[in-house]
Design a protein around this motif. Structure first.
Motif, PDB file in Angstrom:
ATOM      1  N   ALA A 334      14.748   2.903 -10.415  1.00 62.19           N
ATOM      2  CA  ALA A 334      14.193   1.649 -10.960  1.00 62.19           C
ATOM      3  C   ALA A 334      12.862   1.324 -10.296  1.00 62.19           C
ATOM      4  O   ALA A 334      11.863   1.048 -10.977  1.00 62.19           O
ATOM      5  CB  ALA A 334      15.189   0.506 -10.767  1.00 62.19           C
ATOM      6  N   VAL A 335      12.828   1.379  -8.971  1.00 63.83           N
ATOM      7  CA  VAL A 335      11.592   0.996  -8.266  1.00 63.83           C
ATOM      8  C   VAL A 335      10.459   1.958  -8.640  1.00 63.83           C
ATOM      9  O   VAL A 335       9.303   1.549  -8.800  1.00 63.83           O
ATOM     10  CB  VAL A 335      11.822   0.956  -6.739  1.00 63.83           C
ATOM     11  CG1 VAL A 335      10.532   0.640  -5.999  1.00 63.83           C
ATOM     12  CG2 VAL A 335      12.892  -0.077  -6.393  1.00 63.83           C
ATOM     13  N   SER A 336      10.793   3.241  -8.813  1.00 58.01           N
ATOM     14  CA  SER A 336       9.755   4.232  -9.127  1.00 58.01           C
ATOM     15  C   SER A 336       9.102   3.951 -10.479  1.00 58.01           C
ATOM     16  O   SER A 336       8.030   4.468 -10.767  1.00 58.01           O
ATOM     17  CB  SER A 336      10.345   5.647  -9.132  1.00 58.01           C
ATOM     18  OG  SER A 336      11.066   5.880 -10.331  1.00 58.01           O
ATOM     19  N   ALA A 381       4.078   4.846  -8.927  1.00 62.33           N
ATOM     20  CA  ALA A 381       3.010   5.517  -8.172  1.00 62.33           C
ATOM     21  C   ALA A 381       1.970   6.185  -9.063  1.00 62.33           C
ATOM     22  O   ALA A 381       0.925   6.619  -8.574  1.00 62.33           O
ATOM     23  CB  ALA A 381       3.628   6.549  -7.228  1.00 62.33           C
ATOM     24  N   GLY A 382       2.251   6.319 -10.354  1.00 59.93           N
ATOM     25  CA  GLY A 382       1.260   6.929 -11.247  1.00 59.93           C
ATOM     26  C   GLY A 382       1.196   8.438 -11.140  1.00 59.93           C
ATOM     27  O   GLY A 382       0.183   9.041 -11.488  1.00 59.93           O
ATOM     28  N   LEU A 383       2.260   9.054 -10.621  1.00 66.53           N
ATOM     29  CA  LEU A 383       2.299  10.520 -10.514  1.00 66.53           C
ATOM     30  C   LEU A 383       3.442  11.046 -11.376  1.00 66.53           C
ATOM     31  O   LEU A 383       4.470  10.375 -11.505  1.00 66.53           O
ATOM     32  CB  LEU A 383       2.535  10.935  -9.052  1.00 66.53           C
ATOM     33  CG  LEU A 383       1.426  10.555  -8.072  1.00 66.53           C
ATOM     34  CD1 LEU A 383       1.893  10.767  -6.640  1.00 66.53           C
ATOM     35  CD2 LEU A 383       0.160  11.357  -8.347  1.00 66.53           C
ATOM     36  N   TYR A 390      11.910  10.988  -6.668  1.00 65.57           N
ATOM     37  CA  TYR A 390      11.054   9.938  -7.234  1.00 65.57           C
ATOM     38  C   TYR A 390       9.907   9.616  -6.274  1.00 65.57           C
ATOM     39  O   TYR A 390      10.064   9.716  -5.060  1.00 65.57           O
ATOM     40  CB  TYR A 390      11.854   8.648  -7.432  1.00 65.57           C
ATOM     41  CG  TYR A 390      13.089   8.817  -8.264  1.00 65.57           C
ATOM     42  CD1 TYR A 390      13.037   8.746  -9.651  1.00 65.57           C
ATOM     43  CD2 TYR A 390      14.319   9.056  -7.651  1.00 65.57           C
ATOM     44  CE1 TYR A 390      14.182   8.913 -10.418  1.00 65.57           C
ATOM     45  CE2 TYR A 390      15.471   9.217  -8.408  1.00 65.57           C
ATOM     46  CZ  TYR A 390      15.393   9.144  -9.794  1.00 65.57           C
ATOM     47  OH  TYR A 390      16.539   9.305 -10.536  1.00 65.57           O
ATOM     48  N   TYR A 391       8.807   9.161  -6.859  1.00 66.20           N
ATOM     49  CA  TYR A 391       7.721   8.591  -6.064  1.00 66.20           C
ATOM     50  C   TYR A 391       7.792   7.078  -6.161  1.00 66.20           C
ATOM     51  O   TYR A 391       8.115   6.536  -7.219  1.00 66.20           O
ATOM     52  CB  TYR A 391       6.358   8.947  -6.652  1.00 66.20           C
ATOM     53  CG  TYR A 391       5.954  10.381  -6.644  1.00 66.20           C
ATOM     54  CD1 TYR A 391       5.418  10.964  -5.513  1.00 66.20           C
ATOM     55  CD2 TYR A 391       6.049  11.132  -7.810  1.00 66.20           C
ATOM     56  CE1 TYR A 391       5.005  12.291  -5.535  1.00 66.20           C
ATOM     57  CE2 TYR A 391       5.630  12.444  -7.834  1.00 66.20           C
ATOM     58  CZ  TYR A 391       5.112  13.022  -6.702  1.00 66.20           C
ATOM     59  OH  TYR A 391       4.694  14.318  -6.733  1.00 66.20           O
ATOM     60  N   ASP A 396      -1.912   1.977  -0.572  1.00 64.32           N
ATOM     61  CA  ASP A 396      -2.313   3.372  -0.418  1.00 64.32           C
ATOM     62  C   ASP A 396      -1.167   4.285  -0.001  1.00 64.32           C
ATOM     63  O   ASP A 396      -1.326   5.494   0.083  1.00 64.32           O
ATOM     64  CB  ASP A 396      -3.428   3.485   0.643  1.00 64.32           C
ATOM     65  CG  ASP A 396      -4.720   2.879   0.121  1.00 64.32           C
ATOM     66  OD1 ASP A 396      -4.869   2.801  -1.122  1.00 64.32           O
ATOM     67  OD2 ASP A 396      -5.551   2.468   0.949  1.00 64.32           O
ATOM     68  N   ASP A 397      -0.019   3.694   0.336  1.00 58.51           N
ATOM     69  CA  ASP A 397       1.121   4.521   0.765  1.00 58.51           C
ATOM     70  C   ASP A 397       1.897   5.027  -0.433  1.00 58.51           C
ATOM     71  O   ASP A 397       2.435   4.234  -1.218  1.00 58.51           O
ATOM     72  CB  ASP A 397       2.091   3.695   1.631  1.00 58.51           C
ATOM     73  CG  ASP A 397       1.557   3.524   3.033  1.00 58.51           C
ATOM     74  OD1 ASP A 397       0.818   4.407   3.506  1.00 58.51           O
ATOM     75  OD2 ASP A 397       1.877   2.494   3.653  1.00 58.51           O
ATOM     76  N   VAL A 398       1.965   6.340  -0.553  1.00 60.19           N
ATOM     77  CA  VAL A 398       2.810   6.942  -1.605  1.00 60.19           C
ATOM     78  C   VAL A 398       4.031   7.518  -0.909  1.00 60.19           C
ATOM     79  O   VAL A 398       3.913   8.185   0.127  1.00 60.19           O
ATOM     80  CB  VAL A 398       2.035   8.037  -2.359  1.00 60.19           C
ATOM     81  CG1 VAL A 398       2.961   8.788  -3.315  1.00 60.19           C
ATOM     82  CG2 VAL A 398       0.871   7.417  -3.127  1.00 60.19           C
ATOM     83  N   PHE A 399       5.203   7.223  -1.446  1.00 61.40           N
ATOM     84  CA  PHE A 399       6.441   7.730  -0.850  1.00 61.40           C
ATOM     85  C   PHE A 399       7.094   8.733  -1.796  1.00 61.40           C
ATOM     86  O   PHE A 399       7.176   8.488  -3.002  1.00 61.40           O
ATOM     87  CB  PHE A 399       7.422   6.575  -0.581  1.00 61.40           C
ATOM     88  CG  PHE A 399       6.860   5.539   0.357  1.00 61.40           C
ATOM     89  CD1 PHE A 399       6.751   5.800   1.708  1.00 61.40           C
ATOM     90  CD2 PHE A 399       6.423   4.315  -0.129  1.00 61.40           C
ATOM     91  CE1 PHE A 399       6.222   4.851   2.578  1.00 61.40           C
ATOM     92  CE2 PHE A 399       5.891   3.357   0.722  1.00 61.40           C
ATOM     93  CZ  PHE A 399       5.791   3.624   2.080  1.00 61.40           C
TER      94      PHE A 399
END
Ligand code: FHN
Length: 476
Positions: A334-336, A381-383, A390-391, A396-399
């Protein structure tokens, strides 16, 4: 008044986009009195807080906890909070359960600690479910906690305890009320119309009562709004939203409340979200590849631990029960995609939680304590989605939240044009190798010691030249 309010909001959005921070996406083509009041995400502090919280707990607690899915010796497999309907129990008989409502083990502070330790940032409480029993001493209904052996204001105790732990409280409210003689599923006769007007006045009174008795409430989550009677009274859904927002500036309201002039729900006839966030994702989630449109609006999903039990059911062996990793997967999923997730609990009639729910809350809490930074305040994250998990992204932090370990020992990362993956590390700072394999494609090494649980990698992306998010652009 309502029309003037809508026009004002529309005018603000159409001019500099000052009220909501952004220009409208499209000009409405169907004139609506009760449609959406904005075309973009709300960007005020209250909405940001709603969004940043990301993880919530749902609590379904009412008279249905007493029979726990069993009536007259028969156990019903359906949702326990619907037992009255499955077993065709007349309201008067069902409401007799109030005589047994005495949760002697109820301890609001223990509930609040349990939810806090789980990592929930907010709790949604059923103030009144379809059965009509109120967890607060409403002066508009005889079917409340005040008229039970317990007698005390449960909702008040919970609001205080949750707020003391720093948790936001959201109110679940079922408009459909099986206890009320004026409730109608449809309006077919003038008498229905008159009765339903009375019902809506009663509902207004209860909503005003909730908003004024518990002014720290942050959100109203409406349910039981799918019937023809409500769809034919779209004006009321718009009115209820406005009324609550006038009483409690900043309060958020879910899309499930709303119907437009044509009875269209959640999204109006012009395709614009009504209410502040979409609430249709119940026990399901948008596809992380095909349904990226959801990243354009706020939304909140909710899930049960068994397949479909919200209230307490005595027999959880009747359906599959999710494991903590499966629950975590859905939370991160969900968060991703820019959504919130609410995990449901159905306390027992005695006021305690079943052991499985306590264990689930503890397991989620152990994980969120270690890795929660990939949830709170995070967004899409747009990836492009990869098989390992999941991202999520905060600034600026990508997880990278890794659920599936690749046999190769390498995690594939594909970036957007103009974006390079330049570093990766575990949350404790342990660096991980990043190897460029081809243009905009990288391999990130798995940690040498497998954490043995879903884990999180912080990925550094460097923008070179003009970054171009083709995944975001593909949405429009
Ligand atoms: O009928 C209810 C159900 O009991 C439960 O409260 C869920 C929670 O989202 N809402 C309704 C079904 O959509």
């Amino acid at each position: 008044m309502r029309k003037a309010f809508s026009s004002l909001l529309l005018a603000c959005a159409l001019t500099a986009g000052t009220a909501w921070g952004q220009a409208p996406a499209a000009k409405p083509d169907v004139p609506l009195k009760y449609g959406a009041t904005r075309f973009e995400k709300r960007q005020d502090d209250a909405m940001r807080k709603f969004r940043d919280n990301r993880l919530g707990a749902f609590i379904h607690w009412g008279l249905y906890a007493i029979p726990g899915g069993e009536w007259d010796g028969k156990v019903y497999r359906g949702a326990a909070e619907w037992l009255k309907s499955w077993a065709k129990v007349p309201s008067a008989e069902w409401l007799e359960l109030m005589k047994q409502w005495n949760p002697t083990r109820f301890d609001a502070r223990a509930w609040a600690k349990m939810m806090k330790n789980m990592g929930a940032r907010y709790v949604k409480i059923t103030t009144k479910h379809h059965e009509g029993f109120c967890l607060w001493p409403s002066k508009y209904s005889p079917y409340t906690v005040a008229h039970t052996p317990y007698g005390k204001d449960i909702l008040g105790e919970l609001v205080k305890a949750f707020n003391d732990e720093g948790l936001d409280v959201h109110f679940y409210f079922s408009v459909m009320d099986w206890s009320h003689p004026d409730w109608r599923y449809d309006i077919k006769t003038p008498e229905d119309s008159v009765a339903f007007r009375r019902f809506l006045a009663f509902t207004d009174n209860q909503l005003r009562e909730l908003a004024t008795r518990y002014p720290t409430v942050k959100d109203f989550w409406f349910d039981g709004t799918w019937d023809a009677s409500i769809k034919k009274n779209a004006w009321w859904t718009a009115h209820a939203e406005t009324m609550l927002k006038e009483l409690l500036p900043g309060v958020t309201v879910n899309s499930r409340l709303r119907a437009d002039d044509y009875g269209k729900r959640h999204f109006d006839s012009n395709g614009h979200l009504m209410g502040d966030y979409e609430s249709g994702y119940e026990r399901k989630l948008p596809d992380p590849v095909r349904d990226l449109r959801v990243t354009q609006w706020d939304w909140e999903a909710c899930m049960t631990l068994p397949e479909n039990q919200w209230g307490y059911h005595k027999d959880w062996s009747l359906s599959y029960v999710k494991t903590p990793v499966e629950v975590l997967d859905r939370i991160v999923h969900a968060v991703s995609m820019g959504g919130n997730m609410v995990v449901n609990f159905g306390p027992q009639a005695d006021g305690d939680f079943r052991p499985e729910e306590k264990e689930m809350a503890e397991a989620l809490g152990r994980w969120t304590a270690r890795y929660g930074t990939c949830l709170y305040g995070c967004d899409y994250a747009g990836l492009p989605k990869q098989d390992w998990g999941y991202y999520t992204r905060r600034g600026d932090d990508v997880f990278m939240v890794v659920f599936n370990r690749p046999y190769s020992g390498w995690l594939t990362v594909k970036t957007n044009k103009g974006q390079r993956a330049t570093a990766a590390a575990l949350l404790d700072g342990t660096p991980l190798r990043v190897v460029e394999t081809t243009s905009n494609e990288y391999n990130v090494a798995m940690p040498s010691a497998d954490p043995g649980e879903p884990f999180v990698i912080r990925l550094t992306l460097t923008t070179t030249g003009k970054a171009n998010n083709q995944y975001r652009e593909a949405l429009t």
